[in-house]
Design a protein around this motif. Structure first.
Motif, mmCIF file in Angstrom:
data_model
loop_
_atom_site.group_PDB
_atom_site.id
_atom_site.type_symbol
_atom_site.label_atom_id
_atom_site.label_comp_id
_atom_site.label_asym_id
_atom_site.label_seq_id
_atom_site.Cartn_x
_atom_site.Cartn_y
_atom_site.Cartn_z
ATOM 1 N N LEU A 417 11.605 27.552 33.735
ATOM 2 C CA LEU A 417 12.477 28.067 34.789
ATOM 3 C C LEU A 417 13.292 29.271 34.316
ATOM 4 C CD1 LEU A 417 13.791 24.682 36.263
ATOM 5 C CD2 LEU A 417 11.888 26.097 37.054
ATOM 6 N N ILE A 418 13.290 29.511 33.010
ATOM 7 C CA ILE A 418 13.986 30.672 32.448
ATOM 8 C C ILE A 418 12.938 31.584 31.826
ATOM 9 C CG2 ILE A 418 15.661 31.447 30.726
ATOM 10 C CD1 ILE A 418 17.128 28.822 31.081
ATOM 11 N N ASP A 419 13.014 32.849 32.163
ATOM 12 C CA ASP A 419 12.016 33.812 31.707
ATOM 13 C C ASP A 419 11.981 33.908 30.185
ATOM 14 O OD1 ASP A 419 11.468 34.371 34.369
ATOM 15 O OD2 ASP A 419 12.898 36.050 34.450
ATOM 16 N N GLU A 420 10.798 34.122 29.636
ATOM 17 C CA GLU A 420 10.625 34.313 28.199
ATOM 18 C C GLU A 420 11.374 35.564 27.740
ATOM 19 O OE1 GLU A 420 9.162 32.636 25.799
ATOM 20 O OE2 GLU A 420 8.388 30.969 27.007
ATOM 21 N N MET A 421 12.059 35.440 26.595
ATOM 22 C CA MET A 421 12.786 36.577 26.020
ATOM 23 C C MET A 421 12.508 36.641 24.528
ATOM 24 S SD MET A 421 16.432 36.328 28.021
ATOM 25 C CE MET A 421 16.515 36.294 29.807
ATOM 26 N N ASP A 422 13.124 37.616 23.860
ATOM 27 C CA ASP A 422 12.852 37.822 22.442
ATOM 28 C C ASP A 422 13.361 36.688 21.573
ATOM 29 O OD1 ASP A 422 11.674 40.217 23.045
ATOM 30 O OD2 ASP A 422 13.485 41.407 22.707
ATOM 31 N N SER A 423 14.473 36.049 21.968
ATOM 32 C CA SER A 423 15.069 35.016 21.122
ATOM 33 C C SER A 423 15.529 33.840 21.960
ATOM 34 C CB SER A 423 16.263 35.583 20.341
ATOM 35 O OG SER A 423 17.333 35.895 21.220
ATOM 36 N N ARG A 424 15.663 32.710 21.288
ATOM 37 C CA ARG A 424 16.160 31.505 21.962
ATOM 38 C C ARG A 424 17.605 31.719 22.418
ATOM 39 N NH1 ARG A 424 14.476 26.234 21.661
ATOM 40 N NH2 ARG A 424 16.008 24.691 22.311
ATOM 41 N N LYS A 425 18.379 32.442 21.624
ATOM 42 C CA LYS A 425 19.767 32.704 21.985
ATOM 43 C C LYS A 425 19.854 33.455 23.302
ATOM 44 C CE LYS A 425 24.068 34.633 20.158
ATOM 45 N NZ LYS A 425 24.715 35.339 19.011
ATOM 46 N N SER A 429 21.512 32.115 26.779
ATOM 47 C CA SER A 429 22.525 32.914 27.485
ATOM 48 C C SER A 429 22.147 33.086 28.947
ATOM 49 C CB SER A 429 22.685 34.281 26.814
ATOM 50 O OG SER A 429 23.148 34.150 25.492
ATOM 51 N N SER A 430 20.844 33.276 29.191
ATOM 52 C CA SER A 430 20.371 33.383 30.571
ATOM 53 C C SER A 430 20.616 32.076 31.325
ATOM 54 C CB SER A 430 18.884 33.722 30.591
ATOM 55 O OG SER A 430 18.388 33.778 31.911
ATOM 56 N N GLY A 431 20.409 30.951 30.624
ATOM 57 C CA GLY A 431 20.673 29.646 31.240
ATOM 58 C C GLY A 431 22.130 29.474 31.610
ATOM 59 N N TYR A 432 23.030 29.908 30.729
ATOM 60 C CA TYR A 432 24.454 29.795 31.030
ATOM 61 C C TYR A 432 24.845 30.725 32.175
ATOM 62 C CZ TYR A 432 25.508 26.745 27.095
ATOM 63 O OH TYR A 432 25.572 25.669 26.249
ATOM 64 N N SER A 433 24.155 31.854 32.304
ATOM 65 C CA SER A 433 24.426 32.749 33.434
ATOM 66 C C SER A 433 24.025 32.085 34.752
ATOM 67 C CB SER A 433 23.652 34.061 33.261
ATOM 68 O OG SER A 433 24.105 34.771 32.126
ATOM 69 N N ILE A 434 22.907 31.359 34.730
ATOM 70 C CA ILE A 434 22.479 30.631 35.932
ATOM 71 C C ILE A 434 23.516 29.568 36.287
ATOM 72 C CG2 ILE A 434 20.735 29.078 36.878
ATOM 73 C CD1 ILE A 434 18.677 30.556 35.122
ATOM 74 N N LYS A 671 14.127 29.742 6.287
ATOM 75 C CA LYS A 671 13.754 29.721 7.707
ATOM 76 C C LYS A 671 14.914 30.285 8.531
ATOM 77 C CE LYS A 671 10.624 25.777 7.385
ATOM 78 N NZ LYS A 671 9.401 26.576 7.627
ATOM 79 N N MET A 672 14.592 31.106 9.500
ATOM 80 C CA MET A 672 15.614 31.730 10.344
ATOM 81 C C MET A 672 15.817 30.868 11.592
ATOM 82 S SD MET A 672 14.542 35.742 9.920
ATOM 83 C CE MET A 672 15.999 36.273 10.832
#
Length: 897
Positions: A417-425, A429-434, A671-672
């Motif tokens: 439900l959240i678009d793929e982005m470069d990082s999990r962070k 952040s997109s989830g919190y905006s929703i 590991k990052m």
């Protein structure tokens, strides 16, 4: 003879001196009595004044100081004695005046002493720890002033003991009662205010439990309901006067069956319920208080307060505003929701189109309550499709449930439900905006309590108003099956399982078995199944074959011992939650779940143990087979660092190593990760496995581990939180690589052995010059119960802390604070500037604070921070204060035995 003269003269002087006193009592008896009566009257007047001051200062949550109560006891004793003296004087004879005069004088002096003790500094009241209530957050109220006053007067009066507040869903019953509740906090009539949410799915045991939790009591789940009712009744009887508010009651019930004390004029208790049903109020014998709809003027005020005053200057919008508000029929929830979705809209054409849409929703609705649904649906339809799906997902949780934001966003991510982005962070952040968008549109609210009605950190959770949830369930009625917290003992009937189902929520029920004979078709569209918090002891072997495309499976908090082989057929399963499945012995079927991205085994009982070990360990090589894992929580089971080498997609890790060697091996992999919480402990402790989740970030914790000087301990390069507890052999934190922890934000060292004498050791180098050790991001340093700790760093050293907010020291041998705070600036008057992070210093021992050294190159730092110094006694309150927000430095100093 001369030797006897001196003693004889002394005796004569003593007798003559006392004789003169008695003669004075005889001659001036009247004056002594007058002085006695004056002292008696003064003390009584002082008592009345203090009692009035207590009355003026007393309100809910306060109690008299102990010294004040002791003073009142002394006053009572002295005045009672004075009355006896007065009786003797009235009956006494002239010849006994000398003896009575002495008695009168002694009583007078005693009363004067007690009178002088009645000069109290500051307030006469302190916080009462036994009271139960908090100020409930509530928006500014519009309208319903008469209703609020009516309820308040009934509660403050003696004629009405049970009040039923009724009105349609969304009309504001709960908000009104929160306002009344908060108003009662300022009064002294009630000792306790108790708030419990009942909800639609009424359950006697849950209601008993919720009330008991508010009373800080405990009831066994195994006891008969009647026995529990009797115990709860006794608890309530011992509470004194209280108000019990039962919010959102859907059907009538017997107070006796629950164990609720019936209010009378003698016990001073009150009972309030809110409900949509007048029948509930009538059948339970409560005094009905009807909540009316808002007037047009009140509705307009509420709408404008939510939609934003920036639209007022445009006169062309005024007519549109009136039309929108009129369509809401004075229902607050509808008004607030519509205002939320129209906030910031100033173009007249947009308003005109919105009105046409709104009228289309409610044109054919004649029932006023159903108009709420029309308004809510209007707001829902104006959301983006992505936000709509995220909103509907929230309906899978039980009614009045506090949904953890982080967990919800995690599920949105897996569902796509959240678009793929470069990082999990970025995706989080997109989830919190929703979430913020849904809150601003008033479709979600910040939760104030958890699902069991205890206090909760509401900023981390959200919940749906029950009317909003009803709308969401109506929209998804063909796609979702939601039977959460419906007291089910078995799966829903077969005919309720439609092939079009996409999501099933049966969480928080009492389902113990799934029938082997149940006949299901396959459900090709079903992607989510939530079966957590049930009583499942066994899952049929073929059960999961019916759900080939499932992505999220939550089986947490169930007592089954094994997983069926059919779970391995779920080739698209991305999330498997087995949290607190404490009887689970094996996860072998999980090996075939190649698509798995999240595996949570926190608190499980996995025990596939090699023959030569008594430790619960993951079989070698298992984790490496789950190479797509992005989230792994497995702190209740010891793992090997080598098994994690192949998990290159891992982003969140929560695990336990048995020794520092495994930690170093893991850290060397560099590991990052976005988040991690690593426990280094030689054994598994169920309580330890739950530690850290409330503040889950890049954490490493050593617990009860031995660290020898020769151990080459390597910390993860980006560790932010470091804890050492009950560790042995540590000489300084440099033994565990603290020098390389430049991202460190929190550090806690607690109850380590006597070898720890220094936190930061001076580097081995030639010369004796001063050295600096920098922790630029450190916000909190805690040093507790370290009996031999003599210094934080060597005499020549200083720790530079640019961001320090909190420091806690409970070590009596520390004589110097070697902290340099560059951000600590002073104004022209020598006071700390508002911009510095140092806000508060709390000390347990004033003597220690006065004797400890704290140097600063530019000013007397102890003198500068002196206004911030407070005494501190209660460690629990201290921890709550530090977590509650606002930077502070805490120097809590205790004498260690």
């Amino acid at each position: 003879m001369a030797e006897l003269v001196g003693p004889i003269l002394d005796v004569i002087k003593f007798i003559s001196r006392n004789a003169s006193k008695y003669l004075k009592y005889q001659k001036e008896f009247t004056e002594y009595v007058d002085e006695f009566k004056q002292a008696q009257a003064d003390l009584h007047a002082k008592e009345v004044d203090i009692q009035q001051q207590l009355k003026d200062e007393h309100h809910f949550g306060k109690m008299p100081k102990l010294e004040v109560e002791r003073w009142f006891k002394k006053v009572e004793e002295k005045l009672t004695h004075a009355q006896h003296v007065e009786d003797k004087v009235s009956k006494g004879k002239y010849l006994f005046r000398s003896c009575l005069g002495k008695l009168v004088d002694e009583s007078t002096q005693a009363m004067k002493e007690v009178h002088a003790e009645g000069r109290f500094s500051g307030s006469l009241m302190v916080n009462d720890p036994s009271t139960i209530a908090v100020n409930l957050p509530t928006p500014e109220l519009t309208g319903a002033a008469d209703v609020r006053e009516e309820i308040y007067q009934y509660l403050m009066g003696d004629e009405v003991g049970m009040i039923g507040v009724c009105g349609m869903g969304g009309i504001g019953k709960t908000i009104i009662m929160k306002d009344v509740h908060n108003r009662l906090l300022k009064e002294n009539k009630f000792r306790k205010l108790i708030w419990v949410t009942v909800s639609q799915n009424f359950d006697i045991q849950r209601l008993q439990k919720n009330i008991t939790c508010q009373l800080k009591g405990n009831l066994s789940d195994d006891e008969d309901t009647i026995i529990r009712a009797g115990k709860l009744l006794e608890m309530l009887k011992g509470q004194g006067s209280y108000v019990l508010i039962l919010d959102d009651v859907w059907k009538s019930f017997s107070l006796e069956d629950i164990g609720i004390l019936k209010p009378t004029s003698n016990n001073g208790c009150k009972l309030v319920l809110t409900t949509r049903s007048e029948r509930v109020v009538r059948s339970m014998g409560f005094k009905k208080v009807q909540v009316p709809c808002l007037s047009m003027e009140e509705a307009m005020d509420l709408f404008l307060s939510k939609v934003g005053l920036d639209i007022l200057p445009d006169p062309t919008l005024e007519s549109f505003l009136k039309i929108v508000v009129r369509e809401c029929d004075g229902l607050p929830l509808a008004i607030v929701t519509l205002a939320g979705c129209m906030r910031g809209v100033t173009h007249p054409h947009v308003w005109e189109n919105a009105i046409d849409e709104l009228r289309g929703y409610i044109r054919n609705i004649h029932d006023v309550e159903d108009k709420v649904y029309g308004c809510l649906k209007f707001s829902y339809d104006r959301l983006k499709q992505r936000d709509q799906e995220c909103f509907l997902y929230c309906a899978l949780y039980p009614e009045d449930y506090a949904i953890i934001k982080e967990e919800l966003i995690e599920h949105w991510l897996i569902e796509g439900l959240i678009d793929e982005m470069d990082s999990r962070k970025s995706m989080e952040s997109s989830g919190y905006s929703i979430l913020q968008n849904l809150e601003e549109n008033c479709l979600l609210e910040r939760a104030e309590r958890d699902s069991y009605n205890s206090r909760f950190i509401y900023k981390k959770t959200v919940h749906m108003h029950d009317v909003v949830r009803d709308m969401a369930l109506h929209i998804t009625r063909k796609r979702f099956m939601v039977k959460a917290r419906m007291q089910l003992k078995e799966l829903s009937k077969e005919e309720e399982w439609s092939e079009d189902l996409e999501k099933v929520s049966l969480m928080h029920n009492f389902i113990s078995t799934i029938r082997q004979t149940i006949k299901f078709p396959k459900f090709p569209k079903l992607t989510t199944m939530l079966l957590s918090h049930n009583s499942l002891k066994e899952i049929p072997e073929s059960f999961f074959q019916h759900f080939p495309n499932i992505k999220i499976l939550d089986l947490s908090h169930n007592p089954f011992e094994s997983l069926p082989e059919s779970i391995s057929s779920l080739e698209k399963l991305k999330v498997l939650l087995l949290t607190s499945c404490y009887r689970l012995k094996s996860i072998t079927p999980v090996l075939k779940l190649q698509a798995l991205k999240k595996l949570d085994l926190e608190g499980s009982g996995v025990k596939e143990i090699p023959e030569d070990s008594e430790m619960p360990e993951i079989p070698k090589g298992l984790l490496s087979k789950l190479w797509r894992l992005q989230f792994l929580a497995i702190r209740s089971t010891l793992i090997k660092a080598d098994d994690m080498r192949e998990l290159n997609k891992l982003e969140v890790f929560e695990g336990c190593f048995s020794n520092v060697g495994d930690l170093s091996t893991y850290a060397a992999q560099r590991k990052m990760l976005y988040k991690y919480s690593i426990l280094v402990c030689p054994w598994i402790n169920p309580m330890l496995s739950l530690h850290g989740r409330s503040n889950f970030r890049k954490l490493v914790e050593f617990d009860s581990i031995g660290i020898n000087p020769g151990d080459a301990v390597v910390l993860p390069y980006d560790v932010q939180q470091l804890n050492l507890k009950l560790c042995k052999g540590v000489r300084s934190l440099e033994d565990i690589g603290l020098r390389d922890a430049t991202d460190l934000k929190e550090c806690e060292v607690d109850c380590c052995d006597n070898k720890l004498e220094e936190i930061i050791a001076e580097p081995q180098k030639e010369g004796t010059g001063a050295f600096k050790f920098s922790l630029p991001k450190l916000k909190r340093l805690t040093l507790c119960s370290l009996p031999e700790l003599k210094s934080i760093c060597s005499e020549n050293g200083v720790i530079v802390c640019d961001s320090l907010e909190c420091i806690e020291i409970v070590c009596e041998k520390v004589k110097r604070i070697p902290l340099y705070l560059p951000q600590l600036q002073i104004d022209d008057e020598g006071k700390p500037t508002p911009s510095n992070p140092l806000k508060e210093i709390r000390v347990h021992s004033t003597y220690w604070w006065e004797s400890v050294e704290w140097d600063h190159p530019n000013f007397d730092v102890k003198k500068v921070v002196k206004p911030l110094v407070l005494n501190w006694l209660d460690r629990n309150t201290r921890m709550h204060t530090m977590e509650g927000g606002g930077g502070c430095v805490v120097l809590c100093l205790a004498i260690l035995e």
